[in-house]
Design a protein around this motif. Structure first.
Motif, PDB file in Angstrom:
ATOM      1  N   ALA A  91       0.806  -1.131   0.190  1.00 33.80           N
ATOM      2  CA  ALA A  91      -0.211  -0.094  -0.026  1.00 33.80           C
ATOM      3  C   ALA A  91       0.709   1.036   0.218  1.00 33.80           C
ATOM      4  CB  ALA A  91      -1.003   0.083   1.141  1.00 33.80           C
ATOM      5  N   LYS A  94       2.720   2.254  -3.497  1.00 31.97           N
ATOM      6  CA  LYS A  94       1.959   2.983  -4.180  1.00 31.97           C
ATOM      7  C   LYS A  94       1.735   4.330  -3.896  1.00 31.97           C
ATOM      8  CE  LYS A  94      -0.486  -1.375  -5.804  1.00 31.97           C
ATOM      9  NZ  LYS A  94      -1.812  -2.129  -5.783  1.00 31.97           N
ATOM     10  N   VAL A  95       1.416   4.683  -2.886  1.00 31.50           N
ATOM     11  CA  VAL A  95       0.970   6.060  -2.498  1.00 31.50           C
ATOM     12  C   VAL A  95       2.192   6.969  -2.457  1.00 31.50           C
ATOM     13  CG1 VAL A  95       0.358   7.331  -0.320  1.00 31.50           C
ATOM     14  CG2 VAL A  95      -0.734   5.124  -0.686  1.00 31.50           C
ATOM     15  N   SER A  98       4.347   8.976  -5.832  1.00 30.15           N
ATOM     16  CA  SER A  98       4.375  10.170  -6.564  1.00 30.15           C
ATOM     17  C   SER A  98       5.100  11.135  -5.802  1.00 30.15           C
ATOM     18  CB  SER A  98       2.933  10.721  -6.804  1.00 30.15           C
ATOM     19  OG  SER A  98       2.331  10.786  -5.185  1.00 30.15           O
ATOM     20  N   SER A 267      -7.190  13.243  -0.544  1.00 28.66           N
ATOM     21  CA  SER A 267      -6.846  12.289  -1.571  1.00 28.66           C
ATOM     22  C   SER A 267      -5.920  11.371  -0.867  1.00 28.66           C
ATOM     23  CB  SER A 267      -5.916  13.220  -2.297  1.00 28.66           C
ATOM     24  OG  SER A 267      -4.589  13.764  -1.856  1.00 28.66           O
ATOM     25  N   LEU A 268      -5.252  11.385  -0.033  1.00 28.44           N
ATOM     26  CA  LEU A 268      -4.554  10.370   0.700  1.00 28.44           C
ATOM     27  C   LEU A 268      -5.422   9.371   1.347  1.00 28.44           C
ATOM     28  CD1 LEU A 268      -1.684   9.362   1.372  1.00 28.44           C
ATOM     29  CD2 LEU A 268      -1.511  10.591   3.458  1.00 28.44           C
ATOM     30  N   GLU A 270      -8.553   8.828   0.768  1.00 27.86           N
ATOM     31  CA  GLU A 270      -9.295   7.900  -0.678  1.00 27.86           C
ATOM     32  C   GLU A 270      -8.248   6.838  -1.037  1.00 27.86           C
ATOM     33  OE1 GLU A 270     -10.163  10.768  -3.196  1.00 27.86           O
ATOM     34  OE2 GLU A 270     -12.163  11.572  -2.492  1.00 27.86           O
ATOM     35  N   THR A 271      -6.958   7.054  -1.271  1.00 30.75           N
ATOM     36  CA  THR A 271      -5.878   6.174  -1.708  1.00 30.75           C
ATOM     37  C   THR A 271      -5.860   5.085  -0.573  1.00 30.75           C
ATOM     38  OG1 THR A 271      -5.005   7.986  -2.727  1.00 30.75           O
ATOM     39  CG2 THR A 271      -3.759   5.852  -2.794  1.00 30.75           C
ATOM     40  N   LEU A 272      -5.935   5.494   0.667  1.00 31.61           N
ATOM     41  CA  LEU A 272      -5.218   4.379   1.566  1.00 31.61           C
ATOM     42  C   LEU A 272      -6.611   3.770   2.312  1.00 31.61           C
ATOM     43  CD1 LEU A 272      -2.412   6.323   3.434  1.00 31.61           C
ATOM     44  CD2 LEU A 272      -2.293   4.300   2.023  1.00 31.61           C
TER      45      LEU A 272
END
Length: 579
Positions: A91, A94-95, A98, A267-268, A270-272
């Motif tokens: 996890a 991927k986060v 960027s 955004s973080l 939603e991603t995690l």
């Protein structure tokens, strides 16, 4: 009343009034042994998660303290574990790719989210939801994850820098860089692997021959990872292995974790959110399984909902203290129990021991070879590999086998996140499929008794004008069509049948959709000159039927026993035929 409420949320309080010197001694001994085991594990699993080694120590201090205060298990030991560390690495990779957020912050947020999910589930008393994740599927996921972890650590054992989340990424990278392996690193790693396996197989027996009691010998043999750390640190320092290309852990900052609230963006979040949910589910299932297994041996009780809260708060505070997601560990929990831990105070003492290590004993860890930690992980996770589950499920249930096989396949080829999603999906599909296919048996009377059994399994007496079906399970919207189809199929081309009896001894519930279909079946059968009867209806089911209009339109009767129904209907038919 106030004390009972406090004890509900802080189970450790229930042990205080009876705590004595003997319990203190046993808990201190267990804590000492667990601390020795936790130090190399914490360092290793932090590196597995892609984090600095000291983060593993941080994740083993505050969460262990919090769980000791809130957990209902007296022997569960909480901290970094292999599978959760691998899922965290997948996890976080991927986060942070960027560059918008640093790895440590993302790890802390992942722990916060995972802990928040568990806490909410616990407060809402939703611990039963874990039961919908089938244990064969979990076993398959853990087996595949263990293989990925072991393969990942083989690259460390060879001194190679190969990274990947799937077997398709790891194997090609491993073979591509195989020529650049470091011989001394491999020698250190293989030496530790051999030492750990020999310790498991022979150390206890050897120590007993030296006059040490069996229990003490078993506990000492389980401290082999710590012994391996001490030996390899000594050789690394004495012979300057770093100069020979052996990768070392390097500088490990001393001190206790610093508390802070990581900055959480939308955004973080939603991603995690999805990885955090999956980590929460897997971590809880693994923890509750270990806790219940150990508690059963001592005839102690585990509160599933309180475990959710305790594990949730442990993860929340792991996030606040710069750690990463944690769970109940199988190996250290077993060691904790075997070492004689009697209460949750053992966890508190172990946390203090690790805190002491983080404050004063981190300097020698500079010389610890990473190959040592890789070997420790490999030996630990390979014990989790259980391919026998494939053979067992194949023999027992082809549906379970398919679910396990698919979960293993997906995890290996597409990564742990896909494997978890596949495992959850497979478990739910299995549940839905089984719920839609209740066992429906046509039964007959065993002569000389009042018992009715399956006509395909027992020699029974039947009547050509009567059909009796026993439904084993709830009648609900998902499966009522199966019963409907069975009745109409059996009636097709059979003009002799005048009565159908539904034996409801195993029916615990009838929902509204099923009731509507039963009314339709009753109406259609009546138009064909066939009466529908019920027998052995349970009290709660009967209460519901009486609140509807079904019993008023039922063409037949409701009988107390199946024998009474069969006898009464047979007499009526015999009378009608003689007339």
């Amino acid at each position: 009343m106030a004390m009972q409420h406090l004890t509900r949320w802080f189970p450790i309080l229930a042990t205080i009034h009876s705590y004595n010197r003997q319990l203190l001694t046993q808990d201190l001994l267990a804590a000492s042994i667990v601390t020795v085991l936790l130090i190399p594990q914490s360092l290793a699993y932090a590196l597995l998660a892609g984090l600095p080694p000291e983060v593993g120590l941080y994740a083993s201090i505050v969460p262990l303290l919090v769980y000791g205060l809130l957990g209902s298990s007296r022997t569960l030991s909480v901290g970094p574990v292999a599978v959760i560390s691998l899922m965290s690495a997948a996890a976080l990779g991927k986060v942070t790719a960027s560059g918008e957020v640093d790895y440590l912050t993302a790890a802390a947020i992942l722990a916060l989210l995972s802990g928040g999910i568990l806490t909410v589930l616990g407060i809402l008393k939703l611990g039963f939801l874990a039961n919908f994740l089938s244990h064969p599927v979990i076993s398959g996921f853990i087996t595949a994850s263990a293989l990925l972890i072991a393969l990942n650590q083989v690259t460390q054992l060879l001194g190679l820098s190969v990274h990947g989340d799937t077997i398709l990424e790891l194997l090609p990278g491993l073979f591509e860089h195989l020529g650049g392996y470091n011989q001394l690193t491999l020698l250190v790693g293989l030496g530790v692997v051999l030492f750990l396996y020999l310790s498991r197989a022979c150390a206890a027996k050897l120590l007993q021959r030296l006059g040490i009691t069996a229990d003490t010998a078993n506990l000492l043999s389980k401290s082999a990872p710590a012994v391996a750390v001490l030996i390899t640190v000594y050789f690394s320092y004495t012979f300057n292995l770093e100069a020979w290309g052996v990768a070392l852990v390097g500088s490990v900052p001393s001190g206790l974790p610093q508390f802070s609230l990581p900055k959480l963006s939308v955004s973080l979040f939603e991603t995690l959110a999805l990885p955090a949910l999956m980590i929460a589910i897997i971590g809880y299932v693994e923890s509750i399984s270990v806790a219940k297994t150990l508690a059963a041996k001592r005839r102690q009780r585990i509160d599933s909902n309180q475990e959710l809260v305790a594990l949730g708060f442990a993860n929340v505070w792991a996030g606040f203290s710069g750690g990463f997601p944690v769970s109940g560990g199988f190996s250290r929990s077993v060691v904790n129990a075997d070492a004689g831990a009697q209460t949750q105070f053992a966890s508190l003492f172990a946390a203090i021991g690790i805190g002491f290590t983080a404050l004063f004993l981190t300097s020698p860890l500079y010389f610890l070879p990473k190959a040592t930690l890789a070997a420790t992980i490999i030996v630990a996770v390979l014990s989790l590999v259980d391919f026998s589950i494939l053979r067992k499920t194949w023999q027992f249930s082809k549906a379970d086998f398919l679910a396990v096989a698919v979960t293993i396949f997906v995890t290996l080829l597409f990564g742990v996140e896909s494997g978890v999603l596949c495992g959850v999906g497979a478990s739910l599909l299995l549940f839905i499929w089984r719920a839609s296919k209740p066992h429906i048996a046509e039964v007959g009377l065993i002569e000389g008794t009042e018992h009715f059994r399956n006509i395909d399994r027992h020699p029974v007496k039947t009547a050509s004008e009567i059909l009796t079906f026993r439904v084993d399970g709830r009648l609900m919207f998902s499966n009522i069509s199966t019963l409907e189809e069975r009745i109409y199929t059996r009636l097709a081309g059979n003009s002799k049948v005048k009565n159908i009896i539904l034996m409801c001894s195993a029916v615990n519930e009838i929902d509204w959709s099923a009731l509507e279909v039963l009314e339709s079946i009753n109406s259609i059968l009546l138009n064909r000159g066939v009466r529908l009867h019920l027998s052995e209806v349970k009290g709660p089911v009967m209460d519901r039927l009486e609140r509807s209009s079904f019993l008023q339109v039922l063409s037949g009767q409701v009988f107390l026993t199946q024998y009474q129904a069969f006898s009464s209907v047979s007499i009526v038919n015999d009378s009608a035929e003689s007339t």
